[in-house]
Design a protein around this motif. Structure first.
Motif, mmCIF file in Angstrom:
data_model
loop_
_atom_site.group_PDB
_atom_site.id
_atom_site.type_symbol
_atom_site.label_atom_id
_atom_site.label_comp_id
_atom_site.label_asym_id
_atom_site.label_seq_id
_atom_site.Cartn_x
_atom_site.Cartn_y
_atom_site.Cartn_z
ATOM 1 N N SER A 84 -12.881 -5.079 1.950
ATOM 2 C CA SER A 84 -11.859 -6.117 2.076
ATOM 3 C C SER A 84 -11.600 -6.470 3.533
ATOM 4 N N GLY A 85 -12.049 -5.628 4.477
ATOM 5 C CA GLY A 85 -11.933 -5.991 5.894
ATOM 6 C C GLY A 85 -13.177 -6.702 6.399
ATOM 7 N N ARG A 86 -14.005 -7.186 5.493
ATOM 8 C CA ARG A 86 -15.290 -7.841 5.786
ATOM 9 C C ARG A 86 -16.291 -6.835 6.325
ATOM 10 N N LEU A 99 -6.831 2.573 4.949
ATOM 11 C CA LEU A 99 -6.473 2.541 3.529
ATOM 12 C C LEU A 99 -7.460 3.361 2.710
ATOM 13 N N LEU A 109 -5.703 -0.297 -6.647
ATOM 14 C CA LEU A 109 -6.447 -0.389 -5.397
ATOM 15 C C LEU A 109 -7.354 -1.613 -5.383
ATOM 16 N N TYR A 144 -5.519 -8.000 0.148
ATOM 17 C CA TYR A 144 -5.654 -7.825 1.591
ATOM 18 C C TYR A 144 -6.808 -8.669 2.121
ATOM 19 N N GLY A 145 -7.911 -8.723 1.354
ATOM 20 C CA GLY A 145 -9.064 -9.492 1.799
ATOM 21 C C GLY A 145 -8.761 -10.968 1.943
ATOM 22 N N LYS A 152 -5.701 -15.477 7.550
ATOM 23 C CA LYS A 152 -6.988 -14.994 8.069
ATOM 24 C C LYS A 152 -8.149 -15.849 7.576
ATOM 25 N N ASP A 178 -12.141 -4.558 11.210
ATOM 26 C CA ASP A 178 -10.720 -4.438 10.868
ATOM 27 C C ASP A 178 -10.409 -2.963 10.601
ATOM 28 N N LEU A 203 -7.642 -1.557 9.497
ATOM 29 C CA LEU A 203 -6.697 -1.228 8.433
ATOM 30 C C LEU A 203 -7.371 -0.780 7.134
ATOM 31 N N PRO A 204 -8.395 -1.534 6.635
ATOM 32 C CA PRO A 204 -9.046 -1.057 5.415
ATOM 33 C C PRO A 204 -9.613 0.349 5.569
ATOM 34 N N ALA A 238 -7.075 -4.517 -2.584
ATOM 35 C CA ALA A 238 -8.196 -4.924 -1.751
ATOM 36 C C ALA A 238 -8.388 -6.431 -1.822
ATOM 37 N N THR A 266 -6.845 7.062 3.018
ATOM 38 C CA THR A 266 -5.731 7.480 2.164
ATOM 39 C C THR A 266 -6.170 7.545 0.703
ATOM 40 N N PHE A 304 0.833 -1.202 0.000
ATOM 41 C CA PHE A 304 0.000 0.000 0.000
ATOM 42 C C PHE A 304 0.867 1.251 0.000
ATOM 43 N N LEU A 336 -12.471 -1.439 -1.397
ATOM 44 C CA LEU A 336 -11.352 -1.491 -0.460
ATOM 45 C C LEU A 336 -11.873 -1.627 0.967
#
Lengths: 507, 117
Positions: free
Chosen positions: B46-48, B71, A174, A181-182, A506, B65, B67-68, A178, B74, A130, B43
């Protein structure tokens, strides 16, 4: 000394801010001197960093002391530091060239230039995907500003295409981040490699899709075949010092491809190992062919050099696709050589264009240049280097590339394409040279003499070529070390993630 | 919730891509904006997707989560800056090139229409 690794990012940033502040901002001379001195200091610092990396091996720096894999880290291994050295060396030349007058044709040349350097250095040094995106954006927005520096129809037109394409690229970047990361739960490059190695089967296709989207983004930055249409127009319309620095920007795409596909999707990635090679090898080879044909068909010298950039990108991407230590070492040497020589040629094109009056750098008969001996000599050295003739560095680079293709299929393809493209490049350059220097009308020259600072800048960049040949021994050892370090994922993993046990991926 | 969310992102992306393929700069800018909205939502997901989950540990049973979210923040800032730049560049291109086509010139069909008028 522990914080030295942040210097290539912080120094240009602070310099850019300082240049925009009143005591410096109002005087062109002060802006120039500050910019030049800062990049000279940067060059010294990164050479020290390189020596440090040579002694201690891989260095990583946790920003804000948040340890990997939770925080953002900067990683300095031989590969990334060599790339940063290359950037600093190139930047010094380009700034000197720009300081001879080009910088006053528009505003904020020096601050934007320093921001661009910050982005480039950051992109090389970061160990987090990132963060790589963020540095890409830093360098892109600075490059948008620099591209339209000095204005003009062509620049605006090229800039619209360049900006829209790169914004689309950022969106795809991006999306892929995503997805990754997911599924993987981390964006630290080293940690991702660990997670990919232990990937459950049901996530395989998702990660593959994410990884391949990433390839599209980097291929766009590097200008590989189906995504290269922006490059000739953009590079040939940018002003000379900007185009010279842009020569390293395509190499960032190549560097990112090399980093991601040899670390994250490298040998240990199980079913995903080497997944990009099937796409990158044909694309790279086709880019070489297209660049060579484009060089023959170019109507002006700058377009020709832009097509030479394509040839070098195609060569490098094919080498990345081979995914061996040998090819990575050859790629690193060739990157250094090709970046410097194409940058120098962009500057030479500008010098010649300034002295030929109306004809500029178009390949038609025009007025004679006012310094035929100097420019002719510089042109000849640049042309011989980029075409890969001995005794210059292109020859050593091409030799390493040819030797690194071991498998029969890739050997046949790579050898024939590289050798043929070299021939076409020689033809194109000899045609360009004879037109530019010998097809002259009248006895008057079309412009004054080149400023000494500009001549110095060109010689500074071209000097690298004989040096790269003379010190070819130590430099090949260095690039082999860099390649070995790149593929030695166990050591880098232990040193970066050492304190933390490998966690389950995860759910 | 997941289906609705996915459909939204898909629809936004489709609109964005369609608009980006238009010939004039204004639809292209709009298309890129749509695409960046889609990217930001994607995006974020992506952290559910969790309902009533705080991003701070220890306050709720379920937690989101963080972090997403960082992100996305940003990405939003960067996307905003880039869009602003692109709008200015498009206006500049309109002024420099005399029309608002992405290629800087009117396509053949419109040129002939203009001449016949």
């Amino acid at each position: 000394m522990w914080h030295l690794i942040t210097a290539p990012v912080l120094l240009p940033f602070l310099t850019a801010l300082l240049i925009m502040l009143p005591p410096v901002h109002y005087s062109p001379m002060r802006r120039r001197w500050l910019s030049m001195i800062s990049s000279a200091i940067q060059l010294v610092l990164v050479v020290i960093l390189l020596l440090q990396v040579q002694q201690q091996g891989l260095i990583h720096y946790a920003v804000g002391n948040w340890q990997a894999p939770f925080g953002i880290i900067l990683v300095a291994d031989t590969l990334s530091v060599v790339m940063v050295c290359l950037t600093s060396f190139l930047a010094l030349g380009a700034i000197c060239y720009g300081s001879a007058g080009e910088d006053e044709k528009g505003s904020f040349f020096h601050p934007l230039f320093q921001f661009l350097l910050m982005g480039i250095n950051g992109a090389f040094l970061t160990g987090d995907l990132f963060n790589l995106f963020v540095f890409f954006e830093v360098l892109l927005i600075a490059s948008y500003g620099l591209l339209i520096h000095a204005g003009g129809k062509n620049k605006t037109k090229a800039a619209v295409h360049y900006v829209v394409l790169n914004l689309t690229g950022s969106a795809i970047f991006l999306f892929s981040l995503a997805v990754l990361y997911g599924t993987l739960g981390t964006l630290n490059i080293t940690d991702m490699a660990v997670k990919v190695a232990a990937l459950p089967a049901e996530d395989l296709m998702l990660v593959k899709a994410g990884g391949l989207m990433l390839m599209i983004v980097f291929a766009l930055k590097a200008a590989v075949l189906p995504l290269q249409f922006w490059l000739p127009a953009t590079y040939s319309s940018a002003s000379a010092p900007v185009a010279a620095l842009f020569a390293v920007m395509t190499k960032i795409g190549v560097y990112a491809l090399l980093r991601v596909y040899s670390t994250i999707f490298g040998e240990n990635a199980g079913p995903l190992a080497g997944m990009a090679s099937d796409w990158l090898l044909p694309a790279g080879l086709a880019t070489i062919a297209l660049g060579a044909v484009g060089a023959l068909a170019s109507p002006d010298f700058r377009k020709l050099v832009a097509n030479l950039v394509l040839v070098s990108v195609g060569t490098l991407v094919s080498l990345v696709a081979l995914q061996t230590e040998l090819s990575a070492a050859a790629a690193l040497y060739y990157t250094v050589h090709s970046t410097l020589v194409t940058a120098a040629l962009f500057l030479v094109a500008d010098l010649i264009a300034n002295q030929r009056g109306k004809a500029g750098d178009r390949l038609v008969s025009g007025r004679r240049v006012s310094q035929p001996i100097l420019l002719g000599f510089i042109f000849m050295v640049g042309a011989l280097t980029v075409a890969g003739l001995p005794p210059f560095s292109g020859f050593v680079g091409k030799l390493m590339i040819l030797q690194s293709a071991v498998e029969p299929v890739s050997r046949i393809l790579l050898w024939s394409l590289i050798l043929l493209s070299s021939l076409m490049v020689i033809v194109a350059l000899s045609r360009a040279g004879s037109t530019l220097f010998w097809r002259v009308s009248g006895t008057e020259s079309g412009g004054g003499k080149a400023p000494p600072l500009q001549v110095f800048a060109v010689i500074w960049l071209l000097l690298a070529s004989p040096l790269l040949t003379v010190f070819a021994g130590p430099l090949t050892t260095l690039s082999q070390q860099a390649a070995a370090q790149l593929y030695d994922t166990t050591t880098s993993r232990n040193s970066i993630l050492g304190q933390y046990p490998v966690q389950e991926s995860k759910p | 919730m997941e289906t609705l969310f996915a459909c939204c992102i898909g629809f936004l992306t489709a609109c964005g891509v369609f608009l980006m393929l238009r010939g004039r700069t204004f639809p292209v800018v709009l298309g890129l904006t749509m695409l960046s909205y889609a990217v930001n939502l994607f995006l974020f997901s992506s952290g559910r997707l969790t309902l009533r989950g705080a991003a701070v540990l220890g306050t709720t049973e379920q937690y989101a989560d963080p972090l997403p979210q960082a992100l996305v923040l940003t990405a939003i800032v960067i996307g905003f800056a880039m869009t602003a730049f692109l709008v200015i560049l498009a206006i500049r291109a309109r002024a420099d090139l005399g029309n608002d086509h992405v290629d800087g010139k009117l396509p053949e069909s419109e040129l002939s229409k203009k001449e016949s008028r």
